[in-house]
Write a protein that holds these residues in place. Structure first.
Motif, PDB file in Angstrom:
ATOM      1  N   TRP A 301       0.854  -0.960  -0.095  1.00 61.68           N
ATOM      2  CA  TRP A 301      -0.332  -0.291  -0.232  1.00 61.68           C
ATOM      3  C   TRP A 301       0.691   1.470  -0.145  1.00 61.68           C
ATOM      4  O   TRP A 301       2.383   1.076   0.467  1.00 61.68           O
ATOM      5  N   SER A 302       0.397   2.351  -0.636  1.00 62.26           N
ATOM      6  CA  SER A 302       0.942   3.596  -1.063  1.00 62.26           C
ATOM      7  C   SER A 302       0.678   5.028  -0.819  1.00 62.26           C
ATOM      8  O   SER A 302      -0.894   4.873  -1.215  1.00 62.26           O
ATOM      9  N   PRO A 303       0.810   5.786  -0.045  1.00 69.58           N
ATOM     10  CA  PRO A 303      -0.139   6.672   0.188  1.00 69.58           C
ATOM     11  C   PRO A 303      -0.734   7.356  -0.866  1.00 69.58           C
ATOM     12  O   PRO A 303      -1.328   8.520  -1.160  1.00 69.58           O
ATOM     13  N   THR A 304       0.591   7.506  -1.458  1.00 73.90           N
ATOM     14  CA  THR A 304       0.697   8.340  -2.766  1.00 73.90           C
ATOM     15  C   THR A 304       1.685   7.775  -4.073  1.00 73.90           C
ATOM     16  O   THR A 304       2.416   6.758  -3.782  1.00 73.90           O
ATOM     17  N   MET A 305       1.026   8.502  -5.146  1.00 71.81           N
ATOM     18  CA  MET A 305       1.538   7.302  -6.302  1.00 71.81           C
ATOM     19  C   MET A 305       3.148   8.878  -7.075  1.00 71.81           C
ATOM     20  O   MET A 305       2.499  10.159  -6.489  1.00 71.81           O
ATOM     21  N   ALA A 306       3.862   7.798  -7.806  1.00 66.88           N
ATOM     22  CA  ALA A 306       4.837   9.474  -8.453  1.00 66.88           C
ATOM     23  C   ALA A 306       4.189   9.770 -10.171  1.00 66.88           C
ATOM     24  O   ALA A 306       3.513  11.191  -9.444  1.00 66.88           O
ATOM     25  N   THR A 341      -8.237   8.450  -4.549  1.00 67.43           N
ATOM     26  CA  THR A 341      -7.867   7.353  -4.244  1.00 67.43           C
ATOM     27  C   THR A 341      -8.445   6.624  -2.880  1.00 67.43           C
ATOM     28  O   THR A 341      -9.439   5.474  -2.509  1.00 67.43           O
ATOM     29  N   TRP A 342      -7.804   6.974  -1.545  1.00 66.56           N
ATOM     30  CA  TRP A 342      -8.111   6.401  -0.764  1.00 66.56           C
ATOM     31  C   TRP A 342      -8.954   6.730  -0.406  1.00 66.56           C
ATOM     32  O   TRP A 342      -9.973   5.616   0.505  1.00 66.56           O
ATOM     33  N   MET A 343      -9.375   7.889  -0.675  1.00 70.65           N
ATOM     34  CA  MET A 343     -10.323   8.938   0.806  1.00 70.65           C
ATOM     35  C   MET A 343     -11.742   8.100  -0.577  1.00 70.65           C
ATOM     36  O   MET A 343     -12.918   8.424   0.590  1.00 70.65           O
ATOM     37  N   CYS A 344     -11.791   7.967  -1.943  1.00 70.44           N
ATOM     38  CA  CYS A 344     -12.903   7.883  -1.861  1.00 70.44           C
ATOM     39  C   CYS A 344     -13.201   6.430  -2.173  1.00 70.44           C
ATOM     40  O   CYS A 344     -13.644   5.559  -3.194  1.00 70.44           O
ATOM     41  N   HIS A 345     -12.487   5.058  -1.310  1.00 70.33           N
ATOM     42  CA  HIS A 345     -12.910   4.064  -0.928  1.00 70.33           C
ATOM     43  C   HIS A 345     -12.357   2.481  -1.725  1.00 70.33           C
ATOM     44  O   HIS A 345     -12.610   2.039  -2.371  1.00 70.33           O
ATOM     45  N   GLY A 346     -11.203   2.901  -2.408  1.00 68.18           N
ATOM     46  CA  GLY A 346     -10.281   2.215  -2.933  1.00 68.18           C
ATOM     47  C   GLY A 346      -9.223   1.515  -2.688  1.00 68.18           C
ATOM     48  O   GLY A 346      -8.698   2.559  -1.306  1.00 68.18           O
ATOM     49  N   LYS A 428      -4.783   9.611   9.622  1.00 72.33           N
ATOM     50  CA  LYS A 428      -4.174   9.019   9.944  1.00 72.33           C
ATOM     51  C   LYS A 428      -4.627   7.534  10.365  1.00 72.33           C
ATOM     52  O   LYS A 428      -3.820   6.978  11.175  1.00 72.33           O
ATOM     53  N   ASN A 429      -5.197   7.800   8.556  1.00 73.77           N
ATOM     54  CA  ASN A 429      -5.420   5.693   8.190  1.00 73.77           C
ATOM     55  C   ASN A 429      -4.110   4.712   7.388  1.00 73.77           C
ATOM     56  O   ASN A 429      -3.926   4.037   7.494  1.00 73.77           O
ATOM     57  N   VAL A 430      -4.396   6.011   6.400  1.00 67.54           N
ATOM     58  CA  VAL A 430      -3.007   6.030   5.521  1.00 67.54           C
ATOM     59  C   VAL A 430      -1.286   6.071   5.202  1.00 67.54           C
ATOM     60  O   VAL A 430      -0.940   5.465   4.564  1.00 67.54           O
ATOM     61  N   TYR A 431      -1.747   7.559   5.995  1.00 71.75           N
ATOM     62  CA  TYR A 431      -0.007   8.078   5.950  1.00 71.75           C
ATOM     63  C   TYR A 431       0.075   8.217   7.706  1.00 71.75           C
ATOM     64  O   TYR A 431       0.345  10.022   7.505  1.00 71.75           O
TER      65      TYR A 431
END
Ligand code: UD2
Ligand code: MN
Length: 568
Positions: A301-306, A341-346, A428-431
């Motif tokens: 899992w990665s908080p962001t992509m390049a 992606t993360w915030m909208c359930h992906g 809090k959850n992803v990063y």
């Protein structure tokens, strides 16, 4: 079909998926500004089976010399160049910000090492993987680099999974990219060229590509990439298992000078993050992720992509509102898609079994729009729509000067309709590793208190070269290199870099969180900054340029003031 339900936010969605996985996302979307109509170049049609070579995708390439320059990703180092050759080398650098002369000497079909972990070669993927359209946007890309990208896609993708390669020309104005490119690609029926009718910038260009793509999965690559063996299957496999997963390959480095292919093995993998300048950065895999995965080759899992290299299910991309088409030229879109992606359930993942090389350049070779700070405008749009109250930390970095960022109401509406989570949840959850400036005890410039002194702690060090000693410079009040944060834990931070003293110079070093050489005690009464492990105090050198570490004396040279100090 094997659908992983881990990410499905509500029952309704689960039901939709059961009912055949056909969701009409478009119907609940706000209207996007109209994209300009592309001009499509058509070519003679062949049947796939008519065409030998390049893995059944087109004409047979010329025989390759296994000892040729750059084969197996080896570096090309030239010596004893004539003056004319030297002039050509310089010209190539000037135009492209990489060594085009070297690239031109290497086969368009060059071989690369198989850089995957052994386990990746044995892995089996789902039988019914979806097809993909590979979209490559380019603006004035060098011929050999662009075509090597195309051939590496054709050569190393299973024919049944590659629906098409869409080259989107962002209004290039160098001649070889017009007629010559069209003639060349007629040999390859899967390759299409679409041309923008004005300079769109890479973000609207990618949208143009998506609008003509016909496969269910979109795969984006930059125009200076090389795909390695087995790059595609593991990406498509993740999407086939869960269409809300957005996947990135490991991005290997193709040297801008020698075109050597340097790969990253899965033990030294990085994930994406960002800082409060809203700049993307890389950092090591957090411990929680190391624990969650059983093997180093498993997706991480990665908080962001390049930003440049990823695959996404087309419907899901549309559901997420693709990109903000108000973003111009370059920048910010990678964070937008990551947050969404993360915030909208992906889920956003890096897939260690998939490796694609990319030429990283030290400067941008093409023209940007003049008179506008494009990157800032894009970032402000991003912050306005997705960062909630945390936007203030970015605004602080740009001196609260938001400028004209246009209308973002439709993007806010989109976020509301998708019932996305908020940015606080994301952090809090992803990063959770990200340092939140609001938690700092003190921040701003750190000024020496000597009489009439206007000297501040200053470090021009960037993330990729942190080793310059921290120094002093007349206070300029612009933040930037003079912006510091004192954390509760006693670190003096610049985002993810910490003031560090190991007996020699005071430097910036990636924060490690275990105090030691990164622990500082600021005393607001006598204004000293005392180092934890050495017990020495930070001191201004008499030349007012360097900082020294000396026994604490209370001298004015050792007195400092943080601009904002608010202990709670
Ligand atoms: C990185 C990404 C890039 C993009 C960018 C942020 C990687 C490896 N690269 O920068 O894909 O996400 O961050 O926005 O993740 N281009 C156009 N029109 C333009 C400008 C660029 O078509 O006006 C093309 C360009 O030819 C290239 C791609 O867009 O294929 C990305 O541009 P870049 O290579 O200059 O960006 P890069 O790799 O520094
Ligand atoms: Mn690039």
């Amino acid at each position: 079909k094997n659908i992983n339900v881990r990410n499905i936010p509500n029952l309704e969605r689960a039901k939709e998926i059961k009912e055949g996985n056909k969701i009409d996302y478009k119907s609940n979307l706000p209207e996007e500004p109209a994209h300009p109509q592309p001009v499509e170049v058509r070519h003679k049609h062949h049947k796939d089976s008519d065409i030998p070579g390049d893995r059944g995708h087109g004409v047979i390439p010329p025989p390759r010399d296994p000892d040729g320059l750059g084969e197996m990703g080896k570096p090309v180092r030239l010596a004893n160049l004539t003056q004319i050759q030297q002039a050509l080398v310089k010209d190539g650098w000037d135009k492209n910000a990489f060594n085009q002369y070297v690239s031109d000497l290497i086969s368009l079909h060059r071989s690369l090492p198989d850089v995957r972990d052994k386990e990746c070669r044995d892995n089996t993927y789902l039988d019914d993987l979806p097809q993909t359209s590979v979209i490559v946007c380019f603006h004035n890309e060098a011929w050999s680099v662009l075509l090597r990208t195309v051939h590496s896609i054709l050569n190393r993708s299973p024919p049944h999974l590659l629906k098409e390669v869409i080259l989107v020309d962002d209004f290039s104005d160098i001649p070889h990219l017009s007629r010559q490119l069209e003639d060349y690609i007629t040999q390859y029926p899967k390759v299409r060229v679409v041309r923008a009718r004005r300079r769109e910038g890479l973000i609207r260009c990618r949208l143009l590509g998506a609008s003509v793509a016909t496969a269910p999965v979109l795969t984006y690559l930059d125009s200076h990439c090389e795909c390695t063996e087995g790059w595609l299957e593991p990406l498509l496999d993740r999407i086939a298992r869960n269409f809300t997963t957005v996947v990135c390959p490991v991005i290997d480095v193709i040297s801008d000078d020698t075109f050597e292919y340097n790969f990253r093995d899965s033990s030294s993998l990085n994930v994406g993050g960002f800082d409060w300048n809203l700049q993307f950065n890389w950092h090591g895999i957090p411990d929680s992720e190391k624990k969650r995965r059983k093997h180093p080759w498993e997706p991480v899992w990665s908080p962001t992509m390049a930003g440049g290299l990823f695959a996404i299910e087309k419907n899901f991309f549309e559901k997420l509102g693709t990109y903000d088409s108000g973003f111009d030229i370059w920048g910010g879109e990678n964070l937008e898609l990551s947050f969404k992606t993360w915030m909208c359930h992906g889920t956003l993942e890096i897939v260690p079994c998939s490796h694609v090389g990319h030429i990283f350049r030290k400067r941008s070779p093409y023209k940007w729009r003049s008179g506008v700070n494009v990157l800032k405008r894009n970032s402000v749009r991003l912050a306005e729509v997705w960062l909630d109250d945390y936007a203030k930390y970015y605004y602080q970095r740009i001196g609260y000067d938001l400028g004209d960022f246009g209308d973002v109401s439709s993007r806010k509406e989109l976020r509301k309709q998708l019932k996305c989570r908020n940015f606080d949840w994301y952090l809090k959850n992803v990063y959770p590793e990200l340092f939140i400036p609001g938690e700092a005890v003190a921040s701003g410039e750190v000024r020496n208190l000597g009489e009439g002194s206007i000297i501040c702690l200053d470090s021009p060090a960037r993330r990729d070269d942190l080793h310059k000693p921290v120094g002093l410079y007349p206070c300029h009040g612009q933040g930037g290199n003079q912006f510091w944060m004192l954390s509760k834990e006693g670190e003096i931070r610049r985002d993810e870099a910490c003031l560090d003293f190991a007996g020699q110079d005071v430097i910036l070093y990636p924060c490690h969180g275990s105090k030691g050489n990164q622990f500082w005690n600021y005393d607001p009464n006598n204004h000293s900054i005392q180092h934890g492990s050495s017990r020495k105090c930070l001191e201004m050198a008499r030349n007012k340029q360097q900082v020294l570490m000396r026994d604490c004396t209370g001298s004015y040279l050792q007195q400092w003031k943080f601009q904002n100090y608010n202990p709670s």
